[in-house]
Design a protein around this motif. Sequence first.
Motif, PDB file in Angstrom:
ATOM      1  N   PRO A 323     -10.831 -10.954   3.247  1.00 37.28           N
ATOM      2  CA  PRO A 323     -12.098 -10.427   3.273  1.00 37.28           C
ATOM      3  C   PRO A 323     -12.673  -9.479   4.118  1.00 37.28           C
ATOM      4  N   GLY A 324     -11.592  -9.285   5.537  1.00 36.69           N
ATOM      5  CA  GLY A 324     -12.075  -8.353   6.430  1.00 36.69           C
ATOM      6  C   GLY A 324     -10.873  -7.544   7.071  1.00 36.69           C
ATOM      7  N   ALA A 325     -11.265  -6.862   8.095  1.00 36.84           N
ATOM      8  CA  ALA A 325     -10.103  -5.914   8.914  1.00 36.84           C
ATOM      9  C   ALA A 325      -9.304  -5.134   7.884  1.00 36.84           C
ATOM     10  N   PHE A 326      -8.039  -4.669   8.103  1.00 36.72           N
ATOM     11  CA  PHE A 326      -7.213  -3.649   7.176  1.00 36.72           C
ATOM     12  C   PHE A 326      -6.114  -4.331   7.080  1.00 36.72           C
ATOM     13  N   TYR A 327      -5.707  -5.657   7.302  1.00 32.68           N
ATOM     14  CA  TYR A 327      -4.374  -6.164   7.055  1.00 32.68           C
ATOM     15  C   TYR A 327      -4.296  -7.135   5.826  1.00 32.68           C
ATOM     16  N   VAL A 328      -3.108  -7.230   5.225  1.00 31.82           N
ATOM     17  CA  VAL A 328      -2.777  -8.283   4.452  1.00 31.82           C
ATOM     18  C   VAL A 328      -1.958  -9.189   5.047  1.00 31.82           C
ATOM     19  N   PHE A 329      -1.828 -10.550   5.230  1.00 29.17           N
ATOM     20  CA  PHE A 329      -1.093 -11.226   5.703  1.00 29.17           C
ATOM     21  C   PHE A 329      -0.340 -12.137   4.506  1.00 29.17           C
ATOM     22  N   ALA A 330       0.948 -11.731   4.287  1.00 25.34           N
ATOM     23  CA  ALA A 330       1.607 -12.162   3.064  1.00 25.34           C
ATOM     24  C   ALA A 330       2.526 -13.293   3.421  1.00 25.34           C
ATOM     25  N   ASN A 331       2.829 -14.229   2.498  1.00 26.18           N
ATOM     26  CA  ASN A 331       3.527 -15.402   2.825  1.00 26.18           C
ATOM     27  C   ASN A 331       4.945 -14.870   2.326  1.00 26.18           C
ATOM     28  N   CYS A 332       5.971 -14.999   2.791  1.00 20.12           N
ATOM     29  CA  CYS A 332       7.347 -14.378   2.499  1.00 20.12           C
ATOM     30  C   CYS A 332       8.165 -15.590   2.422  1.00 20.12           C
ATOM     31  N   THR A 333       7.816 -16.757   2.403  1.00 24.97           N
ATOM     32  CA  THR A 333       8.758 -17.812   2.252  1.00 24.97           C
ATOM     33  C   THR A 333       9.717 -17.609   1.125  1.00 24.97           C
ATOM     34  N   GLY A 334       9.479 -17.168   0.092  1.00 24.94           N
ATOM     35  CA  GLY A 334      10.280 -16.738  -1.076  1.00 24.94           C
ATOM     36  C   GLY A 334      11.410 -15.750  -0.538  1.00 24.94           C
ATOM     37  N   MET A 335      11.491 -15.294   0.499  1.00 23.10           N
ATOM     38  CA  MET A 335      12.484 -14.289   0.810  1.00 23.10           C
ATOM     39  C   MET A 335      13.364 -14.887   1.559  1.00 23.10           C
ATOM     40  N   ILE A 336      13.207 -16.144   2.275  1.00 19.88           N
ATOM     41  CA  ILE A 336      14.065 -16.745   3.142  1.00 19.88           C
ATOM     42  C   ILE A 336      15.304 -17.403   2.398  1.00 19.88           C
ATOM     43  N   GLY A 337      16.552 -16.952   3.037  1.00 24.61           N
ATOM     44  CA  GLY A 337      17.743 -17.389   2.386  1.00 24.61           C
ATOM     45  C   GLY A 337      18.176 -16.427   1.370  1.00 24.61           C
ATOM     46  N   LYS A 338      17.440 -15.363   1.116  1.00 21.47           N
ATOM     47  CA  LYS A 338      18.084 -14.407   0.249  1.00 21.47           C
ATOM     48  C   LYS A 338      19.112 -13.412   1.023  1.00 21.47           C
ATOM     49  N   ARG A 339      20.088 -12.678   0.282  1.00 18.88           N
ATOM     50  CA  ARG A 339      21.031 -11.847   1.010  1.00 18.88           C
ATOM     51  C   ARG A 339      20.785 -10.694   0.679  1.00 18.88           C
ATOM     52  N   THR A 340      20.910  -9.590   1.519  1.00 17.89           N
ATOM     53  CA  THR A 340      20.900  -8.043   1.423  1.00 17.89           C
ATOM     54  C   THR A 340      21.842  -7.582   0.693  1.00 17.89           C
ATOM     55  N   PRO A 341      21.793  -6.318   0.215  1.00 14.41           N
ATOM     56  CA  PRO A 341      22.949  -5.785  -0.230  1.00 14.41           C
ATOM     57  C   PRO A 341      24.353  -5.761   0.644  1.00 14.41           C
ATOM     58  N   LYS A 342      23.937  -5.743   2.003  1.00  8.58           N
ATOM     59  CA  LYS A 342      25.265  -5.579   2.934  1.00  8.58           C
ATOM     60  C   LYS A 342      25.682  -7.065   3.177  1.00  8.58           C
ATOM     61  N   GLY A 343      25.121  -8.002   2.424  1.00 12.38           N
ATOM     62  CA  GLY A 343      25.550  -9.346   2.741  1.00 12.38           C
ATOM     63  C   GLY A 343      25.143 -10.014   3.808  1.00 12.38           C
ATOM     64  N   GLN A 344      23.966  -9.422   4.440  1.00 10.33           N
ATOM     65  CA  GLN A 344      23.278 -10.399   5.430  1.00 10.33           C
ATOM     66  C   GLN A 344      22.251 -11.272   4.831  1.00 10.33           C
ATOM     67  N   THR A 345      22.188 -12.557   5.445  1.00  4.24           N
ATOM     68  CA  THR A 345      21.347 -13.614   5.018  1.00  4.24           C
ATOM     69  C   THR A 345      19.918 -13.189   5.699  1.00  4.24           C
ATOM     70  N   ILE A 346      18.751 -13.336   5.021  1.00  6.86           N
ATOM     71  CA  ILE A 346      17.453 -13.285   5.553  1.00  6.86           C
ATOM     72  C   ILE A 346      17.145 -14.701   6.079  1.00  6.86           C
ATOM     73  N   ASN A 347      17.073 -15.118   7.498  1.00  8.33           N
ATOM     74  CA  ASN A 347      17.002 -16.480   7.815  1.00  8.33           C
ATOM     75  C   ASN A 347      15.551 -16.630   8.302  1.00  8.33           C
ATOM     76  N   ASN A 348      14.612 -15.481   8.413  1.00  5.31           N
ATOM     77  CA  ASN A 348      13.265 -15.805   8.934  1.00  5.31           C
ATOM     78  C   ASN A 348      12.487 -14.550   8.699  1.00  5.31           C
ATOM     79  N   ASP A 349      11.194 -14.637   9.228  1.00  2.00           N
ATOM     80  CA  ASP A 349      10.276 -13.364   8.604  1.00  2.00           C
ATOM     81  C   ASP A 349      10.652 -12.043   9.591  1.00  2.00           C
ATOM     82  N   VAL A 350      11.477 -12.418  10.936  1.00  2.00           N
ATOM     83  CA  VAL A 350      11.984 -11.368  11.720  1.00  2.00           C
ATOM     84  C   VAL A 350      12.863 -10.520  10.818  1.00  2.00           C
ATOM     85  N   ASP A 351      13.814 -11.134  10.522  1.00  3.18           N
ATOM     86  CA  ASP A 351      15.033 -10.784   9.631  1.00  3.18           C
ATOM     87  C   ASP A 351      14.496  -9.775   8.432  1.00  3.18           C
TER      88      ASP A 351
END
Length: 402
Positions: A323-351
Amino acid sequence: MSAEFTASRLRRVRPSPTAVIADRVRALTAAGIDVINLGEGELDFDTPPHIKQAGIDAIVQGDTKYTAVAGTAQLKTAIINKFARENQLTYQANEVIAGSGAKQLIFNAFMATVSAGDEVIIPAPYWVSYPDMVSLADGEFRLVPCLEQNGWKLQAADLAAAITPKTRWLILNSPNNPTGAIYSADELRALAEVLLQRPHVLIMADDIYEHISHPPALFATLAEVEPRLKDRILTVNGVSKGYSMTGWRIGYAGGPAWLISAMQILQSQSTSNPSSISQAAAVAALEQDSSFLAQWRGILATRRQKIMQCIESIDGLHADLPPGAFYVFANCTGMIGKRTPKGQTINNDVDFVEYLLDSAHVATLQGSAFGASPYLRIAYAIDDARLDEACARIIRACAALA
């Protein structure tokens, strides 16, 4: 050898994550990489012409000298009038102060009041600088998780449970960075009932995003909602977010005279007065035409919808409409555990943030920097065409994950 000369207090703090991402974007851009920055918290709009002109006039007229530490008489009057006009709060000249940004005033308030062993309650998700400011003041921060299903807002029962005899401050940030949550008047009253029973707790109302809210949300501030708490509240605001004046570095606050005096003493021995030129521009911002705000909010609402549509189109991301500010705070739980095209695993939101920056050249910020993981803060206050391109890049990058 340099580490031997570094004060021990610096080991208690980290560099600001928002500053880190901004520096990294600048470095990549300087290297010739086209990075779209959705990580920095500032509007892309230019400062309105009449406000810029007030700064120019101050230079031409020679208003380029020291001013009173807490701000010029003209600016303090404008601050007092603003609080009365927009928030129904009455302050005297010795109850308001201007500083070099709201950040400085929050820092000074903690340094003036927090001693070793004192606790500061910080609802999470939180603005990244709060905990480190408390640590620099030798205090202990006490994080209270606020849940997505509760609109990211502190609940009265959780507040009551978090307060101890050592509690010195509660911080309330509404509209909130990073979630965009806005406390209604009724929600503030529920928190006020808890605070009225605990007179040893001071309250900091960080209202810096006050002017950026979308219907049907209505902004309210705690001192307005519960006047009996006013002598324990520091209401902090500024011109950076609502008036697109981040570089001008002007914040202001209203509070009890004893606290304002203590903050002024600290300011007199650090930065002294904020820029005289910026103060003149801030007077124009607070006193003159502000009709542009409605137009800006309309543009931001359209951009917010673009980001929401982008998120909704990606399997693995989810967000509620902020409702305010100019940010969207998105839940990215569904991305955890996926692998990048380079074969790296996304272990957390930092990744995930690193992946978006490296592969899509889109800068965002990890929720863990704000005390909530796995989430993603996306700032959407950029040019529409660039925002469209950023969304396309994010969608492509997410589609490439396996």
